[in-house]
Design a protein around this motif. Structure first.
Motif, PDB file in Angstrom:
ATOM      1  N   LEU A   1       1.388  84.783  98.402  1.00 51.91           N
ATOM      2  CA  LEU A   1       1.050  85.187  99.762  1.00 51.91           C
ATOM      3  C   LEU A   1       1.072  86.719  99.907  1.00 51.91           C
ATOM      4  CD1 LEU A   1       2.925  82.461 101.845  1.00 51.91           C
ATOM      5  CD2 LEU A   1       0.444  82.652 101.421  1.00 51.91           C
ATOM      6  N   GLU A   2       2.042  87.357  99.268  1.00 50.68           N
ATOM      7  CA  GLU A   2       2.107  88.821  99.321  1.00 50.68           C
ATOM      8  C   GLU A   2       0.905  89.443  98.604  1.00 50.68           C
ATOM      9  OE1 GLU A   2       7.003  88.978  99.305  1.00 50.68           O
ATOM     10  OE2 GLU A   2       5.889  89.858  97.643  1.00 50.68           O
ATOM     11  N   ARG A   3       0.612  88.917  97.421  1.00 52.18           N
ATOM     12  CA  ARG A   3      -0.553  89.433  96.674  1.00 52.18           C
ATOM     13  C   ARG A   3      -1.843  89.208  97.456  1.00 52.18           C
ATOM     14  NH1 ARG A   3       1.949  86.686  92.278  1.00 52.18           N
ATOM     15  NH2 ARG A   3       0.367  85.073  92.500  1.00 52.18           N
ATOM     16  N   GLU A   4      -1.927  88.040  98.104  1.00 55.90           N
ATOM     17  CA  GLU A   4      -3.118  87.726  98.875  1.00 55.90           C
ATOM     18  C   GLU A   4      -3.321  88.732 100.018  1.00 55.90           C
ATOM     19  OE1 GLU A   4      -5.148  83.651 100.443  1.00 55.90           O
ATOM     20  OE2 GLU A   4      -3.040  83.950 100.968  1.00 55.90           O
ATOM     21  N   ALA A   5      -2.237  89.066 100.712  1.00 55.58           N
ATOM     22  CA  ALA A   5      -2.333  90.033 101.812  1.00 55.58           C
ATOM     23  C   ALA A   5      -2.813  91.393 101.300  1.00 55.58           C
ATOM     24  CB  ALA A   5      -0.989  90.154 102.512  1.00 55.58           C
TER      25      ALA A   5
ATOM     26  N   LEU B   1      -4.483  91.969  98.489  1.00 52.83           N
ATOM     27  CA  LEU B   1      -5.854  91.847  97.990  1.00 52.83           C
ATOM     28  C   LEU B   1      -6.866  91.794  99.136  1.00 52.83           C
ATOM     29  CD1 LEU B   1      -5.388  89.329  95.041  1.00 52.83           C
ATOM     30  CD2 LEU B   1      -5.964  91.755  94.886  1.00 52.83           C
ATOM     31  N   ILE B   2      -6.532  91.069 100.201  1.00 56.52           N
ATOM     32  CA  ILE B   2      -7.447  91.000 101.349  1.00 56.52           C
ATOM     33  C   ILE B   2      -7.640  92.386 101.943  1.00 56.52           C
ATOM     34  CG2 ILE B   2      -7.635  90.170 103.726  1.00 56.52           C
ATOM     35  CD1 ILE B   2      -6.405  87.517 102.735  1.00 56.52           C
ATOM     36  N   LYS B   3      -6.516  93.089 102.050  1.00 56.23           N
ATOM     37  CA  LYS B   3      -6.572  94.434 102.621  1.00 56.23           C
ATOM     38  C   LYS B   3      -7.368  95.385 101.736  1.00 56.23           C
ATOM     39  CE  LYS B   3      -3.498  98.028 104.291  1.00 56.23           C
ATOM     40  NZ  LYS B   3      -2.111  98.464 104.357  1.00 56.23           N
ATOM     41  N   GLN B   4      -7.129  95.366 100.435  1.00 55.28           N
ATOM     42  CA  GLN B   4      -7.739  96.324  99.514  1.00 55.28           C
ATOM     43  C   GLN B   4      -9.083  95.875  98.968  1.00 55.28           C
ATOM     44  OE1 GLN B   4      -4.814  97.028  96.459  1.00 55.28           O
ATOM     45  NE2 GLN B   4      -3.501  98.242  97.808  1.00 55.28           N
ATOM     46  N   LEU B   5      -9.269  94.567  98.835  1.00 53.32           N
ATOM     47  CA  LEU B   5     -10.457  94.068  98.134  1.00 53.32           C
ATOM     48  C   LEU B   5     -11.196  93.028  98.966  1.00 53.32           C
ATOM     49  CD1 LEU B   5      -8.696  93.547  94.703  1.00 53.32           C
ATOM     50  CD2 LEU B   5     -10.058  95.540  95.374  1.00 53.32           C
ATOM     51  N   THR B   6     -11.564  93.345 100.183  1.00 51.62           N
ATOM     52  CA  THR B   6     -12.237  92.375 101.044  1.00 51.62           C
ATOM     53  C   THR B   6     -13.555  91.901 100.449  1.00 51.62           C
ATOM     54  OG1 THR B   6     -13.195  94.205 102.301  1.00 51.62           O
ATOM     55  CG2 THR B   6     -11.181  93.213 103.170  1.00 51.62           C
ATOM     56  N   ASP B   7     -14.180  92.769  99.670  1.00 51.59           N
ATOM     57  CA  ASP B   7     -15.440  92.359  99.056  1.00 51.59           C
ATOM     58  C   ASP B   7     -15.259  91.306  97.970  1.00 51.59           C
ATOM     59  OD1 ASP B   7     -15.953  94.821  96.500  1.00 51.59           O
ATOM     60  OD2 ASP B   7     -14.138  94.488  97.683  1.00 51.59           O
ATOM     61  N   HIS B   8     -13.998  91.137  97.459  1.00 55.29           N
ATOM     62  CA  HIS B   8     -13.727  90.127  96.410  1.00 55.29           C
ATOM     63  C   HIS B   8     -12.983  88.909  96.968  1.00 55.29           C
ATOM     64  CE1 HIS B   8     -15.118  92.776  93.291  1.00 55.29           C
ATOM     65  NE2 HIS B   8     -14.270  93.739  93.683  1.00 55.29           N
ATOM     66  N   GLU B   9     -13.034  88.707  98.250  1.00 53.16           N
ATOM     67  CA  GLU B   9     -12.267  87.645  98.910  1.00 53.16           C
ATOM     68  C   GLU B   9     -12.567  86.251  98.341  1.00 53.16           C
ATOM     69  OE1 GLU B   9     -12.478  87.719 103.139  1.00 53.16           O
ATOM     70  OE2 GLU B   9     -11.678  85.719 103.333  1.00 53.16           O
ATOM     71  N   HIS B  10     -13.809  85.936  98.148  1.00 51.37           N
ATOM     72  CA  HIS B  10     -14.168  84.609  97.645  1.00 51.37           C
ATOM     73  C   HIS B  10     -13.579  84.370  96.249  1.00 51.37           C
ATOM     74  CE1 HIS B  10     -16.389  80.932  97.191  1.00 51.37           C
ATOM     75  NE2 HIS B  10     -16.937  81.388  96.066  1.00 51.37           N
ATOM     76  N   GLU B  11     -13.711  85.319  95.346  1.00 57.32           N
ATOM     77  CA  GLU B  11     -13.201  85.194  93.971  1.00 57.32           C
ATOM     78  C   GLU B  11     -11.676  85.019  93.963  1.00 57.32           C
ATOM     79  OE1 GLU B  11     -14.542  88.259  91.333  1.00 57.32           O
ATOM     80  OE2 GLU B  11     -12.829  87.993  90.019  1.00 57.32           O
ATOM     81  N   VAL B  12     -10.985  85.834  94.764  1.00 57.37           N
ATOM     82  CA  VAL B  12      -9.529  85.761  94.823  1.00 57.37           C
ATOM     83  C   VAL B  12      -9.077  84.394  95.367  1.00 57.37           C
ATOM     84  CG1 VAL B  12      -7.493  86.725  95.988  1.00 57.37           C
ATOM     85  CG2 VAL B  12      -9.209  88.245  94.997  1.00 57.37           C
ATOM     86  N   SER B  13      -9.766  83.914  96.384  1.00 53.56           N
ATOM     87  CA  SER B  13      -9.424  82.626  96.978  1.00 53.56           C
ATOM     88  C   SER B  13      -9.537  81.495  95.954  1.00 53.56           C
ATOM     89  CB  SER B  13     -10.343  82.361  98.173  1.00 53.56           C
ATOM     90  OG  SER B  13     -10.047  81.111  98.736  1.00 53.56           O
ATOM     91  N   GLU B  14     -10.563  81.511  95.136  1.00 56.61           N
ATOM     92  CA  GLU B  14     -10.726  80.484  94.100  1.00 56.61           C
ATOM     93  C   GLU B  14      -9.588  80.523  93.082  1.00 56.61           C
ATOM     94  OE1 GLU B  14     -15.639  80.283  94.071  1.00 56.61           O
ATOM     95  OE2 GLU B  14     -14.546  81.147  92.378  1.00 56.61           O
ATOM     96  N   LYS B  15      -9.184  81.732  92.692  1.00 53.44           N
ATOM     97  CA  LYS B  15      -8.087  81.855  91.714  1.00 53.44           C
ATOM     98  C   LYS B  15      -6.773  81.301  92.269  1.00 53.44           C
ATOM     99  CE  LYS B  15      -9.920  85.735  89.096  1.00 53.44           C
ATOM    100  NZ  LYS B  15      -9.726  87.131  88.678  1.00 53.44           N
TER     101      LYS B  15
END
Length: 146
Positions: free
Chosen positions: A65-69, A71-85
């Motif tokens: 959850l911390e990493r997700e927050a 990543l969302i903040k820093q890498l919004t353009d990679h949101e779909h890829e991160v969500s799948e992982k």
């Protein structure tokens, strides 16, 4: 003279049977204690493993959850890829949880089967010993009648 010898032989056989019954009862109790200790030890080990897994799972969930927050903040353009992982990670953790639970359930089934086999064996041996004592008593009565 012959009757006294038969009586002594029968008494000796009865003493031997009683000694055997006592020894078997002690062996059964010892084996039962060992089996129960093994089951308890294994149950404690599995409980410890399950608790460690739960702690690790919770820790990983919080870290995720911390990493997700971040990543969302820093890498919004990679949101779909991160969500799948993360979804794959959750599935892997749930699969591990299911595997540990399956091992625990299998152990419980094995323990139940072992207890059932032990009980069956114990009852069969006690029945056989009772038959042996009854047979010896009948022989002694017949010899006494003669």
């Amino acid at each position: 003279h012959t009757l006294e010898e038969r009586s002594n032989a029968t008494a000796s056989k009865l003493d031997q049977l009683m000694h055997r019954i006592t020894k078997l009862n002690k062996d059964f109790e010892d084996e039962k204690a060992e089996i129960l200790k093994y089951i308890d030890d294994r149950g404690l080990e599995l409980t410890r493993m399950l608790n460690e897994f739960k702690e690790e799972f919770e820790k990983d969930r919080k870290e995720r959850l911390e990493r997700e927050a971040v990543l969302i903040k820093q890498l919004t353009d990679h949101e779909h890829e991160v969500s799948e992982k993360f979804e794959l990670q959750i599935q892997a953790r749930e699969a591990r949880y299911a595997a540990v639970r399956s091992i625990l359930e299998d152990n419980i089934k094995l323990r139940d089967k072992a207890e059932e086999r032990f009980q069956t064996y114990f009852e069969r041996e006690v029945h056989q010993l009772h038959n042996d004592v009854r047979t010896a008593s009948e022989v002694r009565e017949r010899e006494d009648d003669e």
